[in-house]
Design a protein around this motif. Structure first.
Motif, short mmCIF file in Angstrom:
data_model
loop_
_atom_site.label_atom_id
_atom_site.label_comp_id
_atom_site.label_asym_id
_atom_site.label_seq_id
_atom_site.Cartn_x
_atom_site.Cartn_y
_atom_site.Cartn_z
N SER A 99 -4.15 17.65 -9.50
CA SER A 99 -5.44 17.29 -8.91
C SER A 99 -5.42 15.84 -8.44
N ASP A 100 -6.41 15.52 -7.61
CA ASP A 100 -6.52 14.17 -7.07
C ASP A 100 -7.30 13.28 -8.03
N ASN A 101 -6.93 12.02 -8.06
CA ASN A 101 -7.64 11.02 -8.84
C ASN A 101 -7.80 9.80 -7.94
N LEU A 102 -8.87 9.83 -7.13
CA LEU A 102 -9.08 8.78 -6.15
C LEU A 102 -9.32 7.42 -6.80
N ALA A 103 -9.88 7.42 -8.01
CA ALA A 103 -10.09 6.15 -8.70
C ALA A 103 -8.74 5.48 -9.00
N VAL A 146 0.96 4.20 -2.88
CA VAL A 146 0.82 5.63 -2.62
C VAL A 146 2.00 6.39 -3.21
N GLU A 180 0.82 -1.21 0.00
CA GLU A 180 0.00 0.00 0.00
C GLU A 180 0.86 1.27 0.00
N LEU A 209 -5.91 5.99 -7.34
CA LEU A 209 -5.35 5.55 -6.06
C LEU A 209 -5.98 4.24 -5.61
N ASN A 210 -7.29 4.15 -5.73
CA ASN A 210 -7.99 2.91 -5.34
C ASN A 210 -7.56 1.73 -6.22
N TYR A 246 1.41 6.61 -6.88
CA TYR A 246 0.32 7.58 -7.11
C TYR A 246 0.85 9.00 -7.02
N GLU A 247 1.63 9.27 -5.96
CA GLU A 247 2.16 10.63 -5.77
C GLU A 247 3.14 10.98 -6.88
#
Length: 66
Positions: free
Chosen positions: A52-56, A41, A37, A58-59, A44-45
């Motif tokens: 901008s964030d892209n929670l999809a 992350v 995990e 990250l998930n 992702y970073e």
């Protein structure tokens, strides 16, 4: 008297080739490896940067760990 002299002489011969052996011990610290995990992350970073964030995303990355 002969026995005592023989014991001392034998002890001297036996100890003649004795060498002190020194060993070096290494202090080794186990480096904690990142969990899947935490690696997700980090990826992702790295991809998203400070944008901008892209929670999809990250998930999805975290979902690959399971």
């Amino acid at each position: 008297m002969f026995t005592a002299l023989a014991v001392v002489a034998f002890n001297g011969v036996a100890m003649a080739k004795t060498e002190e052996v020194k060993t070096n011990s290494l202090n080794v610290e186990k480096v904690a490896e990142k969990t899947c995990e935490e690696k997700a992350v980090d990826i992702y970073e790295g991809v998203m940067g400070s944008g901008s964030d892209n929670l999809a995303l990250l998930n999805d990355l975290i979902g690959l760990c399971h």
